[in-house]
Structure formats: C-alpha cells, structure tokens
Design an enzyme around this catalytic site. Structure first.
Site, PDB file in Angstrom:
ATOM      1  N   GLN A  99      -5.730  -3.387  10.686  1.00  0.00           N
ATOM      2  CA  GLN A  99      -4.633  -2.749  11.416  1.00  0.00           C
ATOM      3  C   GLN A  99      -5.083  -1.472  12.110  1.00  0.00           C
ATOM      4  O   GLN A  99      -4.262  -0.613  12.436  1.00  0.00           O
ATOM      5  CB  GLN A  99      -3.471  -2.437  10.474  1.00  0.00           C
ATOM      6  CG  GLN A  99      -2.837  -3.688   9.902  1.00  0.00           C
ATOM      7  CD  GLN A  99      -1.610  -3.347   9.078  1.00  0.00           C
ATOM      8  OE1 GLN A  99      -0.609  -2.891   9.596  1.00  0.00           O
ATOM      9  NE2 GLN A  99      -1.692  -3.554   7.777  1.00  0.00           N
ATOM     10  N   LYS A 133       0.832  -1.214   0.000  1.00  0.00           N
ATOM     11  CA  LYS A 133       0.000   0.000   0.000  1.00  0.00           C
ATOM     12  C   LYS A 133       0.867   1.265   0.000  1.00  0.00           C
ATOM     13  O   LYS A 133       0.674   2.168  -0.799  1.00  0.00           O
ATOM     14  CB  LYS A 133      -0.930   0.025   1.236  1.00  0.00           C
ATOM     15  CG  LYS A 133      -1.924  -1.109   1.278  1.00  0.00           C
ATOM     16  CD  LYS A 133      -2.848  -1.004   2.471  1.00  0.00           C
ATOM     17  CE  LYS A 133      -2.147  -1.176   3.806  1.00  0.00           C
ATOM     18  NZ  LYS A 133      -1.548  -2.502   4.002  1.00  0.00           N
ATOM     19  N   THR A 134       1.819   1.283   0.913  1.00  0.00           N
ATOM     20  CA  THR A 134       2.679   2.458   1.012  1.00  0.00           C
ATOM     21  C   THR A 134       3.527   2.595  -0.260  1.00  0.00           C
ATOM     22  O   THR A 134       3.760   3.695  -0.762  1.00  0.00           O
ATOM     23  CB  THR A 134       3.567   2.349   2.265  1.00  0.00           C
ATOM     24  OG1 THR A 134       2.709   2.159   3.398  1.00  0.00           O
ATOM     25  CG2 THR A 134       4.391   3.596   2.476  1.00  0.00           C
ATOM     26  N   ASP A 141      -2.100   7.809   3.881  1.00  0.00           N
ATOM     27  CA  ASP A 141      -1.682   6.443   4.237  1.00  0.00           C
ATOM     28  C   ASP A 141      -2.304   6.114   5.603  1.00  0.00           C
ATOM     29  O   ASP A 141      -2.657   7.022   6.356  1.00  0.00           O
ATOM     30  CB  ASP A 141      -0.147   6.385   4.337  1.00  0.00           C
ATOM     31  CG  ASP A 141       0.388   4.947   4.266  1.00  0.00           C
ATOM     32  OD1 ASP A 141      -0.422   4.003   4.176  1.00  0.00           O
ATOM     33  OD2 ASP A 141       1.625   4.780   4.302  1.00  0.00           O
ATOM     34  N   GLU A 142      -2.435   4.844   5.923  1.00  0.00           N
ATOM     35  CA  GLU A 142      -2.977   4.407   7.220  1.00  0.00           C
ATOM     36  C   GLU A 142      -4.315   5.083   7.513  1.00  0.00           C
ATOM     37  O   GLU A 142      -4.571   5.559   8.617  1.00  0.00           O
ATOM     38  CB  GLU A 142      -1.989   4.728   8.364  1.00  0.00           C
ATOM     39  CG  GLU A 142      -0.562   4.264   8.135  1.00  0.00           C
ATOM     40  CD  GLU A 142      -0.342   2.789   8.431  1.00  0.00           C
ATOM     41  OE1 GLU A 142      -1.315   2.089   8.747  1.00  0.00           O
ATOM     42  OE2 GLU A 142       0.811   2.355   8.304  1.00  0.00           O
ATOM     43  N   ARG A 175       4.976  -7.340  11.081  1.00  0.00           N
ATOM     44  CA  ARG A 175       6.172  -6.517  10.884  1.00  0.00           C
ATOM     45  C   ARG A 175       7.348  -7.381  10.465  1.00  0.00           C
ATOM     46  O   ARG A 175       8.358  -6.883   9.978  1.00  0.00           O
ATOM     47  CB  ARG A 175       6.569  -5.758  12.172  1.00  0.00           C
ATOM     48  CG  ARG A 175       5.569  -4.760  12.729  1.00  0.00           C
ATOM     49  CD  ARG A 175       5.067  -3.803  11.712  1.00  0.00           C
ATOM     50  NE  ARG A 175       3.798  -4.235  11.179  1.00  0.00           N
ATOM     51  CZ  ARG A 175       3.322  -3.835   9.993  1.00  0.00           C
ATOM     52  NH1 ARG A 175       3.997  -3.024   9.235  1.00  0.00           N
ATOM     53  NH2 ARG A 175       2.155  -4.265   9.563  1.00  0.00           N
TER      54      ARG A 175
HETATM   55  N1  LIG Z   1       5.601  -5.493  -6.353  1.00  0.00           N
HETATM   56  C1  LIG Z   1       6.538  -5.573  -5.430  1.00  0.00           C
HETATM   57  N2  LIG Z   1       7.746  -6.080  -5.705  1.00  0.00           N
HETATM   58  C2  LIG Z   1       8.697  -6.169  -4.772  1.00  0.00           C
HETATM   59  N3  LIG Z   1       8.564  -5.766  -3.511  1.00  0.00           N
HETATM   60  C3  LIG Z   1       7.387  -5.239  -3.163  1.00  0.00           C
HETATM   61  C4  LIG Z   1       6.315  -5.112  -4.075  1.00  0.00           C
HETATM   62  N4  LIG Z   1       5.279  -4.562  -3.441  1.00  0.00           N
HETATM   63  C5  LIG Z   1       5.677  -4.339  -2.168  1.00  0.00           C
HETATM   64  N5  LIG Z   1       6.944  -4.740  -1.991  1.00  0.00           N
HETATM   65  C6  LIG Z   1       7.734  -4.679  -0.757  1.00  0.00           C
HETATM   66  O1  LIG Z   1       6.978  -5.296   0.281  1.00  0.00           O
HETATM   67  C7  LIG Z   1       7.157  -4.627   1.511  1.00  0.00           C
HETATM   68  C8  LIG Z   1       5.805  -4.182   2.049  1.00  0.00           C
HETATM   69  O2  LIG Z   1       5.301  -3.105   1.279  1.00  0.00           O
HETATM   70  P1  LIG Z   1       4.577  -1.875   1.947  1.00  0.00           P
HETATM   71  O3  LIG Z   1       5.315  -1.442   3.147  1.00  0.00           O
HETATM   72  O4  LIG Z   1       4.293  -0.895   0.893  1.00  0.00           O
HETATM   73  O5  LIG Z   1       3.242  -2.623   2.403  1.00  0.00           O
HETATM   74  P2  LIG Z   1       1.993  -2.017   3.170  1.00  0.00           P
HETATM   75  O6  LIG Z   1       0.815  -2.617   2.535  1.00  0.00           O
HETATM   76  O7  LIG Z   1       2.095  -0.550   3.219  1.00  0.00           O
HETATM   77  O8  LIG Z   1       2.222  -2.658   4.615  1.00  0.00           O
HETATM   78  P3  LIG Z   1       1.597  -2.179   6.011  1.00  0.00           P
HETATM   79  O9  LIG Z   1       0.165  -2.635   5.982  1.00  0.00           O
HETATM   80  O10 LIG Z   1       2.385  -2.915   7.018  1.00  0.00           O
HETATM   81  O11 LIG Z   1       1.722  -0.701   6.066  1.00  0.00           O
HETATM   82  C9  LIG Z   1       8.083  -3.479   1.244  1.00  0.00           C
HETATM   83  O12 LIG Z   1       9.397  -3.886   1.557  1.00  0.00           O
HETATM   84  C10 LIG Z   1       7.923  -3.265  -0.240  1.00  0.00           C
HETATM   85  O13 LIG Z   1       9.048  -2.655  -0.805  1.00  0.00           O
HETATM   86 MG   LIG Z   2       2.200   0.805   4.834  1.00  0.00          MG
END
Ligand SMILES: Nc1ncnc2c1ncn2[C@@H]1O[C@H](COP(=O)(O)OP(=O)(O)OP(=O)(O)O)[C@@H](O)[C@H]1O
Ligand SMILES: [Mg+2]
Length: 781
Positions: free
Chosen positions: A256, A33-34, A225-226, A614
């Site tokens: 979350q 997402k981020t 975000d969040e 995490r």
């Molecule tokens: N398509 C992709 N290819 C490679 N790595 C990825 C890809 N998408 C996400 N990642 C990696 O996966 C990890 C999680 O991504 P991110 O932090 O954006 O998730 P999130 O959904 O925001 O998580 P959270 O809910 O914990 O905030 C990061 O290290 C990110 O770089």
């Molecule tokens: Mg995130």
C-alpha cells in the site's frame, strides 16, 4: 485476562502484548494493523504507562481522533486526552511552537499552505527576472520539497555538483539561488511550509542535543501507522526520538505504499530490521474487512507486482458479490449510473449514504459525480479538493488574522493590503518589496516606518499605507487578551469584510457572506470545545488548527448521512461497505505519467490495490468510452488493471444506456432545462470501440445533426427524423401526451427546435415539454 483484549485474534494479541523493544507489523490490507495499534496503546496505559509518554503518528488527524476516542473507552477519556497523537505535521508543529525561538522563529510562526507558497514563488521568479516558462512555480516547489524531505539544505545543495548539474540540464541554472531566496523569504516572514515542519524538527533535534534528550525522555513509546509512506525526513525524526528507549512499533503494508511521488521511501520498511537488529516481527494474515471475493480479487491483482514482500492474506468472511464492472458511453453517464446505483442500493438494501464511497484517481473526476448526485438529491461530501478553508473569502479573513499574530507574514499581508480596495496598487507593492529586500526588513516593518527609508512613494499613497498600518496595529491591540472569535468578529466589522461583499449583491457574494459567518460560527465551536478540554483557545491555536486541518479532515457540517467522495490517495486506511472506483481507463488509471517505468506502474497498481481493499461488502468499477479532460473530449480505453483481476471474481454489468436514453428522450418527452443531461448536448462521434464482454455494438444510423442537440443517439435520431416538431400549438389548446395524458397548454415559447410548451396536465400537474421530442396531439384548438 482483561476483557478489552478479547476482540483480537492470537497474532494480533501477541503484537499488542509485546510492550517493549522495537517491533514491526507488516501485513496486508484490512488485517487489523490500525486496530492493533489502538489496542496496544490501551494496553500500555492499562499497564501503568503514563499517557504523556506515548507518541502515536497517524496518517490523518481524523484517524488519531478516532483512535483516541476508542482508547478513551477503555482507559477513560481524560487519560486518553494526554496522548500525543496526530499526523507528523501536527505533532511536530506543536513541538516547534514551544521550541521555535531556538531556531530563530517566533512561536507564533505562520504555516504557509500550498497557495501561499505558490504565490511566494511567483513573486520570487518575477523579482529575480527569471522566465516563467523555465521556472514553473509548481515544478520548482516540488523540487524544493524533494530537497527538504531529503534534508538537502541550501548549503548542501550548493555543495552537490550532481544536483546543480541536473538543474542546469533542466534549464534551471538559477535553481540554487531560487531555493535560497525561497528559504530566506519564508524565514523572514516567520513562516514554515509543510516540509519545514519536518525539516526544522530534524534541525532542532540535531542542533540541540538537550532538546532531543528532553523529547526522547518524554516519548518512551513511539508508534507509527502507515509506515510504508514515511519519507526520509520523517524516518530520521522517528529514529532519533526512539533512540533512547527503542520502544518503537511501526505498522505498514508495502503493497500500500502510494506516496513515492512525494518522497515516501519504502526502504524505511525494508531497512527497519537493519536499524534494529533485535526487532520482533509480527504477521497478521486474516482480513476482517472484506468479502472473500474482494480479498481474492485484490490478491490476484497485487501478485502482478514484482517488488513486494511475501505475505498471505485470507479471510473467513462470506464470498459476497463479485466485483462488478460497468461501462458507460461518457463520464456524464458514468456519474448518473453511479448515482442511480447508490440510490437503488440504499433503497433496496436499507443502507444509509454513509455506507457509500466514490473513489477516483484525480480530483477533476469529482465534477461528473457531483452533478449526478445533486440531480438525484443524494447528499455527499468531498474530501480534498478545495476545502472550506481554501475559499477566497475565508482565506481573506484568515489572512487578516494571520497578520495580527505575525505581521511579518508576507503572503498574508500581500493578500489583504489592498482588500477591500484601498488604492494600494502593484507599483507601490513592488517598491515596498524592493525596500524590504534592501533594508532586510519585512514588508510590514517598512510600511509602519516609511519615514526611515528613502523609498519614493507619493503623499496620498503614503497616507493610505499609514492608515493601513494603523488599522493593523489597533487590531493587534484588540487581539491581546481576546479569544479567537472576538478578534475575528472585530476584524470583520472594522475592516468591513461583509459590507464589502454585501455591496456586490450577487448570489456568489451572498454565499460568501454565509461562509464568513460560518467561519465565525466555527470559531465559536472551536473555543467551546477547547475550553471544555482545558486547551488553548487563542487565535494562534485556532490558526494552527486550520493550517493543519488537512483537506481530509473537513469538519462534518452536519450529521446527515452522506456519500463520501475522494481520491484514492486520501482513502488509505479507511473502509466503506460499498465502494465505487470510477474512471478505470488507460491514461487516467494508470495515469499517463506512470506507464513508462515498471516502478511507477507498480505504484499505480498498489494504488488500485488500496482502492479495492477499502470495500467491505461490494466493490464496483466503472469506465467511460469518452470523457472530457483538459477541456477536450477524448476517447478512452478500458484500464489494463481491469484485465489483471482474476476473471473468477468479476461480473460485467450490462449497460442500461439505451433504456435510459429512451426514457429520457422519447417516452417522457419531458424537458426541464436543467434536466437535460449535460453530455447529451455535447457533440461526439458515435463510439464503436470493442470492449471485453460487450454486447452487440450500437448500430450507426445516419442522421442530421440538429442545431442545439449535439449528441444524438440513433433512437433519438430516428425519433427526430419522423416527428414533426413544428406543430402549430398555441396557449389554450387542449392536448394529449402519451404518458401524461390530457392537459391544457398554458404558454408556448422559443423558436425552431427550442419550442417549449408549458402544459397543465389533468393528472400530473404542469410540465414543460420540448416539442422537438414530445408527441402532443392537439385535441381542441
Ligand atoms: N480480530 C478482529 N475481530 C473483529 N474485527 C476485526 C479484527 N481485527 C480487525 N477487525 C476489523 O477489520 C477492519 C480492518 O481493520 P484495520 O483497519 O485495523 O486494518 P488495517 O490492517 O489497518 O487496514 P489498512 O491496511 O487498510 O490500513 C476494521 O473494521 C477492524 O475493526
Ligand atoms: Mg490501517
């Protein structure tokens, strides 16, 4: 096709390429997402959107910096610099600075932190003659925070019989008056608390349509975000700002949502579709962060929650290790186990300490962890808790600076008026407060013009007050046209802050002097950094930076890799290869306060879900059988959450306790004072509670309690009963020790069970031996 979009999977890419209109991404942890937000901003910029027109709200300022950095790599750092990015509080403080006069605030308004607000509330309760037990400052403040986050002003409160009745029932009939006094005093002091930053922004946007219009026009693209953790006040601001262009993109995960206790409203996610009927919804289902064991374990846990949106999350990452669960006797032992495990993993797997995080439910738990890490020589950094800027000496200096900028800042003024001691006592302060209320002036206005009041203050005190006023006024002149560092340096010298500490001479005072110097260094860095970026380096800018450096945003003091310690709340959005979640015990996690209703318990479960997710490579859970809490030793039960993870993803580790004890107490016989594990000298009943998957419970051996050792294991007891500590040992004796070999006694000191000998061994050097435990055979006397 531009290659910067290559690091995205098809659904992620679709979300990034959706540039216009309202959209929402609801997806599980670690699904990117981020990452999508980051790429999306880069994509907008690549497609000609002006960087000044993008507003992106993140959970921490650190997250914003990291995103900017990454975006900068795609579009160039100078372009990325113009993005409006940061937490709600920092972004809106920035807007309020330029619009403050409309609300009757000085543009140099102060931001009160939680210490300031507690002090202010204490004075209010005292001045109003209310009972401290009925009107507990922290409880009152959290109630006021609730009001503010729901935009319930004093007037709205007074028109709301239900709220008034609730407070009357809670034995706080004066709540309305306290609320009013608090708001008035903050306003008079030219100060906003954290909630004001949102409340006043709302006020600004509602009362001044031209201001709203200006910012609506500026922020053509809004991202959050969040989003699951936004409160009502934040929700309204976002909605108002995005109203004209409706280019709003929010991302979040209902599983979350962990800030309901602070007013976060999960309905903001659920209602998004109602607010924007033509919203586009995106789902991300692949987790890139964690091993499949971790992802599956987290899924099996969160399924236990009844209220949640339907989502799937899978990963094609390796299975990885199972979630490892460790039980220990005490919190102290838990700390040592974690420290050992980190040490071994770092060694064996060639990891740096940056790869490790220890997460806990409450800040108090960090102590046992810190002790153990320090003993092992492992560097760590703590997020949250008492940050650098909360230390007394730092707050004192900052208070001087705050008064220079905003002399009406009442809390800062009270902090420094008699520091260093000037003989201005509480009685005088009380008189000044009364006069300030009476004349409706600030304390400083009263102090700098005593003659125009009929306040009764004696000659010598008057002189002291006059001197103080003159000092501040002359420093204010210095503050004009000088940068933050120059002003602070001058304050330290003229006020004699360091001199005052040096007189003290204690190690703590020396430490404080170093901290003050560290703050000055920090200011120099700040100025240079700001100048490089062509930004404001004034004292006002610095103070704002400090006030908003959330405890999370601790500046890394150096680049040495360090283990990260923080509460789970602060860990949201972060990731670490190795994660230790400690204190998995009933009444701690889930917390005692949250087990009464389903919704509270579900929030705790979401919190555990956040913690688990995490971890990238390996996750450890630990719990102790006994723990010091509130100054008492209590017995603990393993957390119900441990049972809720599907067994398939779990592995129970065998406790190493007996081995550790044996090593420490019997084999080595080595006892440097500070090496005595803290919990081993506590008095404690042997624990016999049965635990899932537990090996044979320890046998209880009766033994006599020695005087200085209050915690004794059976092995140790046996050792003590058989060994005769009262050896007639004297300096010069030649002795032998089972492990250290032959040596010569240098000195013997202490009495009874405390007799210690310093022995120079031929092979291992000088060691201190506690005779109670050591077997020293006298070879020659
Ligand atoms: N398509 C992709 N290819 C490679 N790595 C990825 C890809 N998408 C996400 N990642 C990696 O996966 C990890 C999680 O991504 P991110 O932090 O954006 O998730 P999130 O959904 O925001 O998580 P959270 O809910 O914990 O905030 C990061 O290290 C990110 O770089
Ligand atoms: Mg995130």
């Amino acid at each position: 096709m531009s290659d910067y979009l290559e690091g995205l999977n098809p659904p992620q890419r679709a979300a990034v390429e959706q540039m216009e209109g309202p959209m929402i991404i609801i997806a599980g942890a670690g699904s990117g997402k981020t990452r999508v937000l980051t790429y999306r901003i880069a994509h907008l910029l690549k497609n000609g959107v002006d960087s000044f027109q993008i507003l992106s709200l993140t959970f921490t300022n650190k997250a914003a910096r990291e995103m900017k950095e990454r975006i900068g790599k795609v579009v160039g750092q100078s372009e990325a610099k113009n993005l409006w990015m940061g937490t709600f509080h920092s972004v809106f403080a920035r807007i309020l600075r330029s619009e403050a006069d409309k609300l009757g605030y000085p543009s140099s308004f102060t931001i009160y932190d939680s210490q300031d607000t507690v002090r202010l509330m204490n004075s209010i309760i005292k001045e109003m003659g209310l009972s401290k037990d009925q009107y507990k400052s922290k409880a009152i403040l959290s109630r006021i925070s609730q009001f503010k986050n729901n935009l319930i002003t004093v007037k709205a409160y007074r028109n709301n019989p239900e709220l008034i009745e609730a407070d009357t029932m809670a034995m706080r009939p004066q709540m309305g008056a306290v609320y009013k006094e608090y708001v008035d005093r903050c306003f008079k002091a030219g100060a906003m608390d954290f909630d004001d930053l949102l409340l006043r922004t709302n006020e600004l946007l509602v009362r001044f349509p031209d201001v709203l219009s200006k910012y609506q026009d500026r922020f053509r693209y809004v991202m959050v975000d969040e989003y699951q953790d936004t409160n009502h006040s934040q929700y309204l601001i976002v909605r108002a700002l995005a109203d004209r262009f409706q280019n709003i993109c929010v991302v979040g995960d209902d599983s979350q949502s962990i800030y309901a206790f602070r007013g976060a409203n999960i309905n903001n996610i659920l209602n998004f579709q109602k607010d924007y009927p033509d919203v586009k919804t995106f789902k991300l289902e692949q987790n890139y962060r964690s091993t499949s064991n971790i992802v599956e374990a987290a899924n099996s846990l969160i399924e236990k929650n009844k209220t949640r949106l339907d989502k799937t999350i899978f990963t094609s990452n390796d299975a990885g290790g199972k979630i490892k669960i460790m039980r220990t006797l005490s919190d102290g032992e838990e700390g040592r186990w974690v420290a050992n495990s980190i040490f071994e993993n770092a060694m064996n797997l060639q990891k740096t300490y940056d790869d490790f995080a220890i997460l806990y439910r409450t800040n108090a738990q960090s102590r046992a962890m810190e002790d153990a890490l320090r003993k092992k020589g492992i560097k760590y950094k703590i997020f949250g808790g008492l940050s650098f800027y909360q230390r007394k000496e730092i707050k004192d200096l900052l208070a001087y600076l705050r008064v220079l900028i905003n002399p009406n800042d009442e809390e800062a003024l009270k902090r420094i008026i008699n520091y260093p001691a000037r003989g201005i006592g509480e009685t005088t302060m009380d008189k000044l407060s009364v006069a300030a209320n009476h004349y409706n002036k600030s304390l400083f206005e009263i102090i700098s013009d005593l003659e125009s009041t009929d306040i009764k203050i004696q000659g010598p005190t008057k002189t002291k007050l006059n001197n103080f006023a003159t000092l501040i006024q002359s420093l204010q002149i210095t503050a004009q046209g000088n940068n933050a560092f120059q002003v602070a340096d001058e304050v330290v010298k003229r006020v004699g802050l360091i001199k005052d500490l040096q007189v003290d001479g204690t190690p703590e005072a020396v430490n404080r002097v170093e901290n003050v110097q560290e703050l000055l260094n920090g200011m120099k860095d700040f100025i240079e950094e700001r100048k490089e970026q062509d930004l404001d380096s004034s004292l006002t800018a610095f103070l704002e930076d400090v006030a908003l450096a959330s405890t999370f945003d601790n500046k890394d003091e150096d680049d040495t890799p360090m283990v990260s310690l923080m509460t789970i709340h602060l860990a949201k959005g972060l990731e670490f290869p190795y994660v230790y979640i400690v204190g998995m015990e009933e009444t701690l996690f889930p917390s005692a306060m949250s087990v009464n209703t389903r919704s509270e318990l579900e929030e705790e479960r979401r919190l555990f879900y956040v913690a688990l997710t995490r971890a990238e490579t390996q996750c450890y859970l630990s719990f102790a059988h006994t723990r010091y809490r509130w100054g008492k030793l209590i017995d603990c039960e393993p957390s119900r959450f441990l049972e809720e993870i599907d067994e398939r993803y779990i592995e129970h580790l065998a406790p190493q306790r007996n081995k550790v004890v044996a090593n420490r107490f019997v084999d080595s016989g080595l006892f440097d004072d500070d090496d005595i594990p803290r919990d081993k000298i506590r008095f404690r009943k042997p624990v016999t509670r049965s635990v899932r998957n537990q090996e044979t419970p320890e046998k209880k051996t009766p033994f006599k309690q020695p005087q200085n050792l209050r915690k004794v294991t059976p092995q140790l007891a046996q050792q003590m009963n058989t060994s005769k500590p009262a050896q007639k040992l004297a300096a010069g004796n030649k002795v032998s020790h089972a492990k250290f070999g032959v040596g010569q006694v240098i000195s013997v000191e202490g009495a009874g069970v405390n007799v210690k000998a310093e022995v120079k061994f031929e092979n291992v050097g000088t060691k201190k031996i506690l005779l109670q435990f050591a077997k020293l055979n006298i070879l020659e006397s």
